[in-house]
Design a protein around this motif. Structure first.
Motif, PDB file in Angstrom:
ATOM      1  N   ASP A  49      16.590  47.913  40.286  1.00  0.00           N
ATOM      2  CA  ASP A  49      16.840  48.708  39.090  1.00  0.00           C
ATOM      3  C   ASP A  49      15.909  47.781  38.302  1.00  0.00           C
ATOM      4  OD1 ASP A  49      17.917  51.324  39.410  1.00  0.00           O
ATOM      5  OD2 ASP A  49      19.738  50.078  39.015  1.00  0.00           O
ATOM      6  N   GLN A  50      15.462  46.639  38.814  1.00  0.00           N
ATOM      7  CA  GLN A  50      14.466  45.416  37.794  1.00  0.00           C
ATOM      8  C   GLN A  50      13.485  45.468  38.316  1.00  0.00           C
ATOM      9  OE1 GLN A  50      16.479  41.807  36.907  1.00  0.00           O
ATOM     10  NE2 GLN A  50      18.274  42.338  38.262  1.00  0.00           N
ATOM     11  N   ALA A  51      12.920  46.136  39.060  1.00  0.00           N
ATOM     12  CA  ALA A  51      11.102  46.444  40.159  1.00  0.00           C
ATOM     13  C   ALA A  51      10.654  46.815  38.797  1.00  0.00           C
ATOM     14  CB  ALA A  51      11.407  46.463  41.030  1.00  0.00           C
ATOM     15  N   TYR A  52      10.483  47.785  37.931  1.00  0.00           N
ATOM     16  CA  TYR A  52       9.315  48.055  37.224  1.00  0.00           C
ATOM     17  C   TYR A  52       9.740  47.107  35.720  1.00  0.00           C
ATOM     18  CZ  TYR A  52       8.741  50.866  40.755  1.00  0.00           C
ATOM     19  OH  TYR A  52       8.939  51.376  42.271  1.00  0.00           O
ATOM     20  N   GLY A  53      10.083  46.305  35.297  1.00  0.00           N
ATOM     21  CA  GLY A  53      10.590  45.069  34.450  1.00  0.00           C
ATOM     22  C   GLY A  53       9.562  44.156  34.234  1.00  0.00           C
ATOM     23  N   ASP A  54       9.352  44.209  32.680  1.00  0.00           N
ATOM     24  CA  ASP A  54       7.777  42.853  32.411  1.00  0.00           C
ATOM     25  C   ASP A  54       8.002  41.789  33.087  1.00  0.00           C
ATOM     26  OD1 ASP A  54       5.439  43.066  31.254  1.00  0.00           O
ATOM     27  OD2 ASP A  54       5.930  43.188  29.019  1.00  0.00           O
ATOM     28  N   PHE A  55       8.615  40.980  33.893  1.00  0.00           N
ATOM     29  CA  PHE A  55       8.390  39.980  34.641  1.00  0.00           C
ATOM     30  C   PHE A  55       8.740  40.169  35.821  1.00  0.00           C
ATOM     31  CE2 PHE A  55      12.677  42.198  33.517  1.00  0.00           C
ATOM     32  CZ  PHE A  55      13.159  42.362  34.186  1.00  0.00           C
ATOM     33  N   PRO A  56       8.582  38.748  36.337  1.00  0.00           N
ATOM     34  CA  PRO A  56       8.337  37.938  38.295  1.00  0.00           C
ATOM     35  C   PRO A  56       9.344  39.017  38.233  1.00  0.00           C
ATOM     36  CG  PRO A  56       7.856  36.499  36.393  1.00  0.00           C
ATOM     37  CD  PRO A  56       8.054  37.585  35.676  1.00  0.00           C
ATOM     38  N   LEU A  57      10.017  38.422  40.031  1.00  0.00           N
ATOM     39  CA  LEU A  57      11.346  38.484  40.325  1.00  0.00           C
ATOM     40  C   LEU A  57      10.840  37.614  41.269  1.00  0.00           C
ATOM     41  CD1 LEU A  57      12.228  42.816  39.948  1.00  0.00           C
ATOM     42  CD2 LEU A  57      13.105  40.612  38.843  1.00  0.00           C
ATOM     43  N   PRO A  58      12.188  37.103  41.545  1.00  0.00           N
ATOM     44  CA  PRO A  58      12.262  36.782  43.305  1.00  0.00           C
ATOM     45  C   PRO A  58      11.874  37.135  44.469  1.00  0.00           C
ATOM     46  CG  PRO A  58      14.477  36.720  42.358  1.00  0.00           C
ATOM     47  CD  PRO A  58      13.378  36.749  41.126  1.00  0.00           C
ATOM     48  N   ILE A  59      11.837  36.933  45.186  1.00  0.00           N
ATOM     49  CA  ILE A  59      11.612  37.222  46.745  1.00  0.00           C
ATOM     50  C   ILE A  59      12.017  36.742  48.153  1.00  0.00           C
ATOM     51  CG2 ILE A  59       9.856  38.672  46.059  1.00  0.00           C
ATOM     52  CD1 ILE A  59       7.684  37.024  47.213  1.00  0.00           C
ATOM     53  N   GLY A  60      12.706  35.285  47.646  1.00  0.00           N
ATOM     54  CA  GLY A  60      13.171  34.476  48.538  1.00  0.00           C
ATOM     55  C   GLY A  60      12.314  33.246  48.636  1.00  0.00           C
ATOM     56  N   GLU A  61      12.766  32.334  49.847  1.00  0.00           N
ATOM     57  CA  GLU A  61      11.854  31.078  50.181  1.00  0.00           C
ATOM     58  C   GLU A  61      11.538  30.806  48.563  1.00  0.00           C
ATOM     59  OE1 GLU A  61      10.717  29.629  52.910  1.00  0.00           O
ATOM     60  OE2 GLU A  61      12.372  31.077  54.493  1.00  0.00           O
ATOM     61  N   GLN A  62      11.965  30.251  47.694  1.00  0.00           N
ATOM     62  CA  GLN A  62      11.328  29.818  46.242  1.00  0.00           C
ATOM     63  C   GLN A  62      10.077  30.954  46.088  1.00  0.00           C
ATOM     64  OE1 GLN A  62      12.236  26.390  48.278  1.00  0.00           O
ATOM     65  NE2 GLN A  62      14.094  27.190  47.956  1.00  0.00           N
ATOM     66  N   SER A  66       4.401  39.286  41.518  1.00  0.00           N
ATOM     67  CA  SER A  66       3.825  38.643  39.909  1.00  0.00           C
ATOM     68  C   SER A  66       4.417  39.929  39.352  1.00  0.00           C
ATOM     69  CB  SER A  66       2.705  38.821  40.294  1.00  0.00           C
ATOM     70  OG  SER A  66       2.487  37.626  40.924  1.00  0.00           O
ATOM     71  N   GLN A  67       4.593  39.679  38.292  1.00  0.00           N
ATOM     72  CA  GLN A  67       4.555  40.092  36.682  1.00  0.00           C
ATOM     73  C   GLN A  67       4.067  41.237  37.060  1.00  0.00           C
ATOM     74  OE1 GLN A  67       3.799  38.275  33.296  1.00  0.00           O
ATOM     75  NE2 GLN A  67       3.919  40.323  31.982  1.00  0.00           N
ATOM     76  N   PRO A  68       4.165  43.129  36.778  1.00  0.00           N
ATOM     77  CA  PRO A  68       3.902  44.186  37.012  1.00  0.00           C
ATOM     78  C   PRO A  68       1.969  43.566  36.442  1.00  0.00           C
ATOM     79  CG  PRO A  68       5.608  44.751  37.032  1.00  0.00           C
ATOM     80  CD  PRO A  68       5.609  43.187  36.347  1.00  0.00           C
ATOM     81  N   TYR A  69       2.306  43.272  34.583  1.00  0.00           N
ATOM     82  CA  TYR A  69       0.646  43.558  33.973  1.00  0.00           C
ATOM     83  C   TYR A  69      -0.005  42.146  34.654  1.00  0.00           C
ATOM     84  CZ  TYR A  69      -2.489  41.458  30.657  1.00  0.00           C
ATOM     85  OH  TYR A  69      -3.867  41.201  29.941  1.00  0.00           O
ATOM     86  N   ILE A  70       0.261  40.844  35.386  1.00  0.00           N
ATOM     87  CA  ILE A  70      -0.112  39.933  35.831  1.00  0.00           C
ATOM     88  C   ILE A  70      -1.430  41.097  36.949  1.00  0.00           C
ATOM     89  CG2 ILE A  70      -0.845  37.859  38.023  1.00  0.00           C
ATOM     90  CD1 ILE A  70      -0.594  37.554  34.187  1.00  0.00           C
ATOM     91  N   GLN A 182       0.879  22.170  37.918  1.00  0.00           N
ATOM     92  CA  GLN A 182       1.745  22.816  38.771  1.00  0.00           C
ATOM     93  C   GLN A 182       2.847  23.258  37.826  1.00  0.00           C
ATOM     94  OE1 GLN A 182       4.504  20.009  41.026  1.00  0.00           O
ATOM     95  NE2 GLN A 182       2.662  18.720  41.709  1.00  0.00           N
ATOM     96  N   HIS A 183       2.928  23.343  36.590  1.00  0.00           N
ATOM     97  CA  HIS A 183       3.422  23.939  35.729  1.00  0.00           C
ATOM     98  C   HIS A 183       2.879  24.829  34.756  1.00  0.00           C
ATOM     99  CE1 HIS A 183       5.963  21.413  36.325  1.00  0.00           C
ATOM    100  NE2 HIS A 183       4.803  19.577  35.415  1.00  0.00           N
ATOM    101  N   SER A 184       1.620  25.619  34.087  1.00  0.00           N
ATOM    102  CA  SER A 184       0.509  26.228  34.058  1.00  0.00           C
ATOM    103  C   SER A 184      -1.011  25.784  34.665  1.00  0.00           C
ATOM    104  CB  SER A 184       0.697  26.412  32.331  1.00  0.00           C
ATOM    105  OG  SER A 184      -0.463  24.796  32.424  1.00  0.00           O
ATOM    106  N   GLN A 185      -1.260  27.329  34.755  1.00  0.00           N
ATOM    107  CA  GLN A 185      -2.408  27.696  34.840  1.00  0.00           C
ATOM    108  C   GLN A 185      -2.997  28.509  34.115  1.00  0.00           C
ATOM    109  OE1 GLN A 185      -0.178  28.887  37.743  1.00  0.00           O
ATOM    110  NE2 GLN A 185       1.201  26.789  37.417  1.00  0.00           N
ATOM    111  N   GLU A 186      -4.439  28.069  34.472  1.00  0.00           N
ATOM    112  CA  GLU A 186      -6.111  29.048  34.093  1.00  0.00           C
ATOM    113  C   GLU A 186      -6.140  30.572  34.772  1.00  0.00           C
ATOM    114  OE1 GLU A 186      -9.396  28.802  31.019  1.00  0.00           O
ATOM    115  OE2 GLU A 186      -8.258  26.702  31.674  1.00  0.00           O
ATOM    116  N   LEU A 187      -5.917  32.012  34.680  1.00  0.00           N
ATOM    117  CA  LEU A 187      -6.548  32.695  35.639  1.00  0.00           C
ATOM    118  C   LEU A 187      -8.120  32.642  35.629  1.00  0.00           C
ATOM    119  CD1 LEU A 187      -5.079  33.877  36.977  1.00  0.00           C
ATOM    120  CD2 LEU A 187      -5.525  35.899  35.410  1.00  0.00           C
TER     121      LEU A 187
END
Ligand code: SAH
Length: 218
Positions: A49-62, A66-70, A182-187
Motif C-alpha cells: 500500500d505504500q509502494a507508490y509513495g514519494d520515498f524509498p522502502l526497505p526490501i530486506g537485507e538492509q 529507490s524512491q520513484p523519482y530517483i 557513505q552518508h551522501s553522494q552526488e548522482l
C-alpha cells in the motif's frame, strides 16, 4: 483488470503526475515504463500500500528500493533507445531493472546478496520479463563477457567510479551512478565518446553502499 489492479493503476498515474512529471521528467519512454511496471509487486505484501509513495522502502537485507523519482531521474539520464544493452549493478528488488527492460533491448543485472537475487529472479519469471539476465557476483567488476554496454547504471553509492565499468562502456555509452561518502553522494553522469570521457553532476542523493573490490570494503 480486477479491483486491486485498477487501484494500483490509479496510484501509478498519480505518482507519475505528482512526483515525476511535476519535477521535470519529460522522457516519454520513462514515463510510459513507470506507468506500466507494477511497483507494488517489487515490495513485500505488508508494504504494497505504500509502494507508490514519494520515498524509498526497505526490501530486506538492509537494502532499499529507490524512491520513484530517483528511478525516473537515473533512467532519463541514461538516454536509452530500444536497441540498447544495459548493465545494472545492484538488482535489489528488481524494480529499476524492470523499468530499464521496458525501454531497452536487454538488461544485464548483478546482485551480491544471494537471497535478494533468488527472490527477484522468481519475480522476473512470474512477470515474464524475458529480456532481463541476472548474475550473482560482485558487480564492481562489471560483466566482461557481455561488454561493451550502451548504458551502465549503478544503484548503490561508491567512493569513486570503478574504472572497470568505464572500460566496459561502448563508445557513445552513458553511465549513471551515485558517487560520494557513505552518508551522501552526488548522482554522476559519465559519457564516453571518441574524444574521451565527460562527467556531469545531476545533484545530491543518498544510496546504500556499493560493497566490493572496486567500491567500499566490507
Ligand atoms: N536497483 C535496486 C536498488 C537496490 S539497493 C532496486 O530497484 O530495488 C542496492 C543493491 O545493490 C542492494 O541490493 C545491494 O545488495 C546491491 N549491491 C551492493 N554492492 C553490490 C555489488 N558490488 N555488486 C552487486 N550488487 C551490489
Amino acid at each position: 483488470m480486477n479491483k486491486d489492479e485498477i487501484k494500483y493503476q490509479r496510484r501509478r498515474d498519480e505518482m507519475i503526475r505528482d512526483q515525476i512529471e511535476k519535477r521535470g521528467i519529460t522522457d516519454q519512454s520513462v514515463l510510459e515504463a513507470m506507468r506500466k511496471v507494477p511497483r507494488h509487486m517489487f515490495v513485500s505484501e505488508a508494504l504494497m500500500d505504500q509502494a507508490y509513495g514519494d520515498f524509498p522502502l526497505p526490501i530486506g537485507e538492509q537494502q532499499t528500493i529507490s524512491q520513484p523519482y530517483i528511478v525516473a531521474e537515473m533512467t532519463q539520464a541514461l538516454s536509452l533507445c530500444s536497441d540498447d544493452r544495459v548493465l545494472e549493478i545492484g538488482t535489489g528488488s528488481g524494480y529499476q531493472a524492470a523499468i530499464l527492460a521496458a525501454i531497452a533491448y536487454r538488461v544485464y543485472t548483478i546482485e551480491r546478496k544471494h537471497s535478494l537475487l533468488v527472490k527477484t529472479r522468481q519475480l522476473f519469471d512470474k512477470l515474464q520479463y524475458h529480456n532481463i539476465v541476472t548474475r550473482y557476483s560482485d558487480g564492481t567488476s562489471g560483466w566482461k563477457e557481455e561488454s561493451p554496454f550502451n548504458a551502465i547504471i549503478v544503484t548503490a553509492g561508491s567512493p569513486k567510479i570503478p574504472a572497470t565499468l568505464v572500460d566496459q562502456l561502448a563508445v557513445g555509452g552513458r553511465l549513471v551512478m551515485p558517487v560520494g561518502d557513505q552518508h551522501s553522494q552526488e548522482l554522476i553522469k559519465l559519457v564516453k565518446d571518441q574524444n574521451g570521457i565527460t562527467t556531469t553532476s545531476l545533484g545530491g542523493c543518498r544510496f546504500v553502499k556499493l560493497v566490493g573490490e572496486h567500491g567500499w570494503r566490507e
